[in-house]
Write a protein that holds these residues in place. Structure first.
Motif, short mmCIF file in Angstrom:
data_model
loop_
_atom_site.label_atom_id
_atom_site.label_comp_id
_atom_site.label_asym_id
_atom_site.label_seq_id
_atom_site.Cartn_x
_atom_site.Cartn_y
_atom_site.Cartn_z
N LEU A 183 2.79 -1.24 1.36
CA LEU A 183 1.43 -0.90 1.78
C LEU A 183 1.38 -0.35 3.19
N SER A 184 2.34 -0.73 4.03
CA SER A 184 2.31 -0.30 5.43
C SER A 184 3.05 1.02 5.66
N ASP A 185 3.77 1.50 4.65
CA ASP A 185 4.55 2.73 4.78
C ASP A 185 3.72 3.92 4.30
N SER A 186 3.33 4.80 5.21
CA SER A 186 2.50 5.96 4.85
C SER A 186 3.21 6.89 3.88
N ASN A 187 4.56 6.87 3.88
CA ASN A 187 5.32 7.72 2.96
C ASN A 187 5.32 7.18 1.53
N GLY A 190 0.34 5.27 -2.59
CA GLY A 190 0.20 5.47 -4.03
C GLY A 190 1.34 4.90 -4.84
N ALA A 191 2.37 4.36 -4.16
CA ALA A 191 3.51 3.78 -4.87
C ALA A 191 3.12 2.45 -5.53
N ASP A 206 -6.28 -8.92 -3.43
CA ASP A 206 -7.53 -8.42 -2.84
C ASP A 206 -7.43 -8.34 -1.32
N SER A 207 -6.78 -9.33 -0.72
CA SER A 207 -6.68 -9.38 0.73
C SER A 207 -5.76 -8.30 1.28
N LEU A 208 -4.73 -7.95 0.52
CA LEU A 208 -3.75 -6.97 1.00
C LEU A 208 -4.17 -5.53 0.72
N GLY A 209 -4.66 -5.29 -0.48
CA GLY A 209 -4.93 -3.90 -0.86
C GLY A 209 -6.34 -3.63 -1.33
N ASN A 242 0.43 -2.48 10.22
CA ASN A 242 0.41 -1.06 9.91
C ASN A 242 -0.25 -0.71 8.58
N ILE A 243 -0.73 -1.73 7.87
CA ILE A 243 -1.42 -1.45 6.60
C ILE A 243 -2.75 -0.76 6.89
N LYS A 244 -2.97 0.38 6.26
CA LYS A 244 -4.21 1.14 6.42
C LYS A 244 -4.93 1.23 5.08
N ARG A 245 -6.24 1.13 5.14
CA ARG A 245 -7.04 1.26 3.91
C ARG A 245 -7.28 2.72 3.60
#
Length: 245
Positions: A183-187, A190-191, A206-209, A242-245
């Motif tokens: 979730l924190s890797d921009s590359n 969608g994985a 729910d809390s993570l994503g 680094n997790i971004k919504r």
């Protein structure tokens, strides 16, 4: 997480802990919002994940809980006990009751070691006091999660059941770390995220994503003896940041 919760029933604890501070802030917010024409209903539940089994801490002889995903309400636990609460004292009473049923043990690394992950969940409904034909309300969920610490068998010197507990704790924390890394890797946007690798990651999906605001507090030690654990914990927290919504 809990601070001096056992001394807070008769007044204000000197070290109230995160749970007590959050609950007091909630009720203060409810009081302010009630002056603006709103009313609130709040329910509390408390469960633990022990050896990859989810267990209700607010009922005796709890059987393993089933975790399901609803398309509208997200992650749900159908048979989890919920108590309506109206005061901070009621929250403290239920948490103390739940803590008395939580799996704890003494190890070489920690005299009072949590052998499970614990999740306190508040379900909050906000309604307008103005009566209408259609009863509409806004529902939200607040989770306070107390993660068990990772363990190295060489340090804790655990054997038998304690060793198996430690292995399950480490396995679930590794699964959480894998989800956080993706979730924190921009590359990797969608994985596939392996939430189903652990009961812990399923409950925290729910809390993570999801559509949430999440705060992680990392606990580290100033001792040089815990250098490796401290570095790993900081890497964990850095990835989560680094997790971004």
């Amino acid at each position: 997480m809990f601070g001096d919760i056992y001394n807070s029933m008769g007044g204000i604890a000197m070290n109230p802990g995160i749970v007590s501070l959050v609950v007091r802030d909630l009720f203060q917010t409810f009081k302010k919002e009630s002056e603006n024409g709103f009313e609130f209903n709040i329910k509390l539940s408390y469960l633990e994940i022990y050896n990859e089994h989810a267990r209700d801490l607010l009922t005796l002889n709890s059987e393993e809980l089933m975790i399901i995903e609803d398309s509208r309400r997200g992650i749900m636990i159908p048979n989890l006990t919920e108590f309506a609460i109206n005061t901070h004292e009621e929250v403290v009473k239920h948490i103390i009751q739940g803590n008395s049923r939580r799996i704890m043990a003494s190890t070489n690394a920690n005299q009072f070691s949590s052998r499970s992950h614990a999740i306190i969940q508040f379900t909050i409904e906000k309604r307008s006091k103005t009566k209408d034909i259609v009863d509409s309300f806004l529902q939200s969920k607040l989770c306070l999660v107390d993660l068990a610490g990772s363990e190295r068998a060489a340090v804790s010197e655990n054997r038998g059941l304690r060793q198996r507990e430690g292995a399950n704790i480490n396995r679930s924390l590794l699964a959480l770390g894998n989800c956080i890394n993706i979730l924190s890797d921009s590359n990797k946007k969608g994985a596939f995220v392996p939430y189903r690798d652990s009961k812990l990651t399923r409950l925290l999906k729910d809390s993570l994503g999801g559509n949430t605001r999440t705060v992680m507090l990392a606990c580290i030690s100033p001792s040089y003896l815990a250098y490796e654990e401290t570095v790993n914990t900081l890497k964990y927290a850095s990835s989560a940041k680094n997790i971004k919504r």
